[in-house]
Design a protein around this motif. Sequence first.
Motif, PDB file in Angstrom:
ATOM      1  N   SER A  31       0.827  -1.205   0.000  1.00 44.11           N
ATOM      2  CA  SER A  31       0.000   0.000   0.000  1.00 44.11           C
ATOM      3  C   SER A  31       0.863   1.258   0.000  1.00 44.11           C
ATOM      4  CB  SER A  31      -0.949  -0.002   1.196  1.00 44.11           C
ATOM      5  OG  SER A  31      -0.212  -0.092   2.406  1.00 44.11           O
ATOM      6  N   GLN A  32       1.976   1.240   0.727  1.00 44.78           N
ATOM      7  CA  GLN A  32       2.878   2.392   0.741  1.00 44.78           C
ATOM      8  C   GLN A  32       3.582   2.546  -0.605  1.00 44.78           C
ATOM      9  OE1 GLN A  32       3.303   4.801   3.121  1.00 44.78           O
ATOM     10  NE2 GLN A  32       4.511   5.779   1.522  1.00 44.78           N
ATOM     11  N   ALA A  33       4.007   1.422  -1.197  1.00 44.93           N
ATOM     12  CA  ALA A  33       4.656   1.476  -2.509  1.00 44.93           C
ATOM     13  C   ALA A  33       3.684   2.006  -3.562  1.00 44.93           C
ATOM     14  CB  ALA A  33       5.169   0.099  -2.904  1.00 44.93           C
ATOM     15  N   ALA A  34       2.434   1.583  -3.505  1.00 40.15           N
ATOM     16  CA  ALA A  34       1.430   2.058  -4.466  1.00 40.15           C
ATOM     17  C   ALA A  34       1.167   3.548  -4.289  1.00 40.15           C
ATOM     18  CB  ALA A  34       0.140   1.260  -4.305  1.00 40.15           C
ATOM     19  N   ALA A  35       1.100   4.001  -3.045  1.00 42.19           N
ATOM     20  CA  ALA A  35       0.877   5.425  -2.792  1.00 42.19           C
ATOM     21  C   ALA A  35       2.063   6.251  -3.290  1.00 42.19           C
ATOM     22  CB  ALA A  35       0.652   5.659  -1.296  1.00 42.19           C
ATOM     23  N   ASP A  36       3.275   5.769  -3.056  1.00 37.32           N
ATOM     24  CA  ASP A  36       4.469   6.469  -3.544  1.00 37.32           C
ATOM     25  C   ASP A  36       4.484   6.526  -5.066  1.00 37.32           C
ATOM     26  OD1 ASP A  36       5.262   6.773  -0.928  1.00 37.32           O
ATOM     27  OD2 ASP A  36       6.818   5.222  -1.011  1.00 37.32           O
ATOM     28  N   LEU A  37       4.128   5.417  -5.717  1.00 37.38           N
ATOM     29  CA  LEU A  37       4.096   5.370  -7.181  1.00 37.38           C
ATOM     30  C   LEU A  37       3.043   6.320  -7.741  1.00 37.38           C
ATOM     31  CD1 LEU A  37       5.134   4.090  -9.775  1.00 37.38           C
ATOM     32  CD2 LEU A  37       3.501   2.244  -9.434  1.00 37.38           C
ATOM     33  N   LYS A  38       1.879   6.350  -7.121  1.00 35.91           N
ATOM     34  CA  LYS A  38       0.815   7.252  -7.563  1.00 35.91           C
ATOM     35  C   LYS A  38       1.263   8.705  -7.418  1.00 35.91           C
ATOM     36  CE  LYS A  38      -3.938   8.573  -6.538  1.00 35.91           C
ATOM     37  NZ  LYS A  38      -5.081   8.359  -5.651  1.00 35.91           N
ATOM     38  N   HIS A  39       1.886   9.031  -6.299  1.00 40.80           N
ATOM     39  CA  HIS A  39       2.377  10.387  -6.071  1.00 40.80           C
ATOM     40  C   HIS A  39       3.423  10.766  -7.125  1.00 40.80           C
ATOM     41  CE1 HIS A  39       3.596  13.977  -3.918  1.00 40.80           C
ATOM     42  NE2 HIS A  39       4.845  13.553  -3.971  1.00 40.80           N
ATOM     43  N   PHE A  40       4.338   9.865  -7.410  1.00 41.84           N
ATOM     44  CA  PHE A  40       5.368  10.123  -8.414  1.00 41.84           C
ATOM     45  C   PHE A  40       4.741  10.358  -9.782  1.00 41.84           C
ATOM     46  CE2 PHE A  40       8.120   8.607 -11.805  1.00 41.84           C
ATOM     47  CZ  PHE A  40       9.263   9.372 -11.591  1.00 41.84           C
ATOM     48  N   CYS A  41       3.779   9.519 -10.162  1.00 43.97           N
ATOM     49  CA  CYS A  41       3.139   9.659 -11.481  1.00 43.97           C
ATOM     50  C   CYS A  41       2.388  10.978 -11.597  1.00 43.97           C
ATOM     51  CB  CYS A  41       2.184   8.494 -11.727  1.00 43.97           C
ATOM     52  SG  CYS A  41       3.026   6.924 -11.981  1.00 43.97           S
ATOM     53  N   LEU A  42       1.658  11.352 -10.549  1.00 44.94           N
ATOM     54  CA  LEU A  42       0.921  12.612 -10.591  1.00 44.94           C
ATOM     55  C   LEU A  42       1.864  13.812 -10.611  1.00 44.94           C
ATOM     56  CD1 LEU A  42      -1.991  11.795  -8.120  1.00 44.94           C
ATOM     57  CD2 LEU A  42      -2.109  11.991 -10.611  1.00 44.94           C
ATOM     58  N   GLN A  43       2.966  13.706  -9.895  1.00 43.02           N
ATOM     59  CA  GLN A  43       3.934  14.794  -9.831  1.00 43.02           C
ATOM     60  C   GLN A  43       4.648  14.992 -11.171  1.00 43.02           C
ATOM     61  OE1 GLN A  43       6.986  14.040  -6.936  1.00 43.02           O
ATOM     62  NE2 GLN A  43       7.601  16.182  -6.820  1.00 43.02           N
ATOM     63  N   ASN A  44       4.839  13.916 -11.936  1.00 41.63           N
ATOM     64  CA  ASN A  44       5.587  13.997 -13.193  1.00 41.63           C
ATOM     65  C   ASN A  44       4.718  13.865 -14.439  1.00 41.63           C
ATOM     66  OD1 ASN A  44       8.424  14.186 -12.202  1.00 41.63           O
ATOM     67  ND2 ASN A  44       7.793  12.315 -11.163  1.00 41.63           N
ATOM     68  N   ALA A  45       3.412  13.947 -14.282  1.00 42.83           N
ATOM     69  CA  ALA A  45       2.510  13.770 -15.429  1.00 42.83           C
ATOM     70  C   ALA A  45       2.724  14.840 -16.490  1.00 42.83           C
ATOM     71  CB  ALA A  45       1.057  13.783 -14.959  1.00 42.83           C
ATOM     72  N   HIS A  46       3.098  16.054 -16.085  1.00 41.95           N
ATOM     73  CA  HIS A  46       3.277  17.129 -17.067  1.00 41.95           C
ATOM     74  C   HIS A  46       4.490  16.887 -17.966  1.00 41.95           C
ATOM     75  CE1 HIS A  46       5.813  18.287 -13.657  1.00 41.95           C
ATOM     76  NE2 HIS A  46       6.545  18.954 -14.526  1.00 41.95           N
ATOM     77  N   ASN A  47       5.388  15.994 -17.590  1.00 41.96           N
ATOM     78  CA  ASN A  47       6.558  15.675 -18.412  1.00 41.96           C
ATOM     79  C   ASN A  47       6.370  14.418 -19.259  1.00 41.96           C
ATOM     80  OD1 ASN A  47       8.014  17.808 -17.318  1.00 41.96           O
ATOM     81  ND2 ASN A  47       8.816  16.575 -15.663  1.00 41.96           N
ATOM     82  N   ASP A  48       5.224  13.762 -19.135  1.00 39.30           N
ATOM     83  CA  ASP A  48       5.001  12.487 -19.808  1.00 39.30           C
ATOM     84  C   ASP A  48       4.464  12.726 -21.218  1.00 39.30           C
ATOM     85  OD1 ASP A  48       4.252   9.952 -20.673  1.00 39.30           O
ATOM     86  OD2 ASP A  48       3.541   9.342 -18.696  1.00 39.30           O
ATOM     87  N   PRO A  49       5.248  12.368 -22.256  1.00 40.42           N
ATOM     88  CA  PRO A  49       4.777  12.616 -23.628  1.00 40.42           C
ATOM     89  C   PRO A  49       3.565  11.769 -24.009  1.00 40.42           C
ATOM     90  CG  PRO A  49       6.876  11.449 -23.658  1.00 40.42           C
ATOM     91  CD  PRO A  49       6.588  11.802 -22.231  1.00 40.42           C
ATOM     92  N   LEU A  50       3.326  10.659 -23.324  1.00 39.62           N
ATOM     93  CA  LEU A  50       2.145   9.852 -23.629  1.00 39.62           C
ATOM     94  C   LEU A  50       0.871  10.532 -23.141  1.00 39.62           C
ATOM     95  CD1 LEU A  50       3.475   6.279 -22.793  1.00 39.62           C
ATOM     96  CD2 LEU A  50       3.168   7.312 -25.038  1.00 39.62           C
ATOM     97  N   LEU A  51       0.990  11.351 -22.101  1.00 40.77           N
ATOM     98  CA  LEU A  51      -0.173  12.063 -21.586  1.00 40.77           C
ATOM     99  C   LEU A  51      -0.335  13.441 -22.221  1.00 40.77           C
ATOM    100  CD1 LEU A  51       0.152  11.272 -17.775  1.00 40.77           C
ATOM    101  CD2 LEU A  51      -1.382  10.200 -19.425  1.00 40.77           C
ATOM    102  N   MET A  52       0.774  14.120 -22.452  1.00 44.79           N
ATOM    103  CA  MET A  52       0.723  15.506 -22.911  1.00 44.79           C
ATOM    104  C   MET A  52       0.915  15.639 -24.421  1.00 44.79           C
ATOM    105  SD  MET A  52       0.098  16.783 -20.041  1.00 44.79           S
ATOM    106  CE  MET A  52       0.063  18.502 -20.455  1.00 44.79           C
ATOM    107  N   GLY A  53       1.385  14.611 -25.072  1.00 38.64           N
ATOM    108  CA  GLY A  53       1.652  14.697 -26.498  1.00 38.64           C
ATOM    109  C   GLY A  53       3.032  15.285 -26.761  1.00 38.64           C
ATOM    110  N   VAL A  54       3.496  15.127 -27.976  1.00 44.06           N
ATOM    111  CA  VAL A  54       4.813  15.622 -28.361  1.00 44.06           C
ATOM    112  C   VAL A  54       4.607  16.785 -29.320  1.00 44.06           C
ATOM    113  CG1 VAL A  54       6.980  15.018 -29.500  1.00 44.06           C
ATOM    114  CG2 VAL A  54       5.793  13.315 -28.122  1.00 44.06           C
ATOM    115  N   PRO A  55       5.261  17.917 -29.075  1.00 42.45           N
ATOM    116  CA  PRO A  55       5.145  19.021 -30.030  1.00 42.45           C
ATOM    117  C   PRO A  55       5.638  18.585 -31.412  1.00 42.45           C
ATOM    118  CG  PRO A  55       6.305  19.728 -28.040  1.00 42.45           C
ATOM    119  CD  PRO A  55       6.110  18.255 -27.947  1.00 42.45           C
ATOM    120  N   SER A  56       4.948  19.024 -32.454  1.00 35.91           N
ATOM    121  CA  SER A  56       5.310  18.563 -33.798  1.00 35.91           C
ATOM    122  C   SER A  56       6.729  18.970 -34.173  1.00 35.91           C
ATOM    123  CB  SER A  56       4.314  19.084 -34.825  1.00 35.91           C
ATOM    124  OG  SER A  56       4.326  20.494 -34.837  1.00 35.91           O
ATOM    125  N   SER A  57       7.225  20.066 -33.619  1.00 35.20           N
ATOM    126  CA  SER A  57       8.592  20.488 -33.945  1.00 35.20           C
ATOM    127  C   SER A  57       9.631  19.541 -33.339  1.00 35.20           C
ATOM    128  CB  SER A  57       8.834  21.906 -33.442  1.00 35.20           C
ATOM    129  OG  SER A  57       8.654  21.962 -32.042  1.00 35.20           O
TER     130      SER A  57
END
Length: 70
Positions: A31-57
């Motif tokens: 449960s602690q590992a899952a909470a840590d993983l969820k926190h990490f994913c939410l904290q770094n979601a803005h850097n994830d190209p699968l979620l945010m897309g890749v600029p065409s340039s």
Amino acid sequence: MSNSANSNLLLMQRAVKQLRLEASVRRIKVSQAAADLKHFCLQNAHNDPLLMGVPSSDNPFRPPKSCALF
């Protein structure tokens, strides 16, 4: 002792050493590992190209632009 007894003893000593090493590893609850993983994913979601897309340039796989001369 015979050669096979010596090799058997060495194998058992290695196994005990490995088991002691594995038993000494620090563990956390799932449960602690899952909470840590969820926190990490939410904290770094803005850097994830699968979620945010890749600029065409920046996309090396974009379709090539066609060029026409008239």
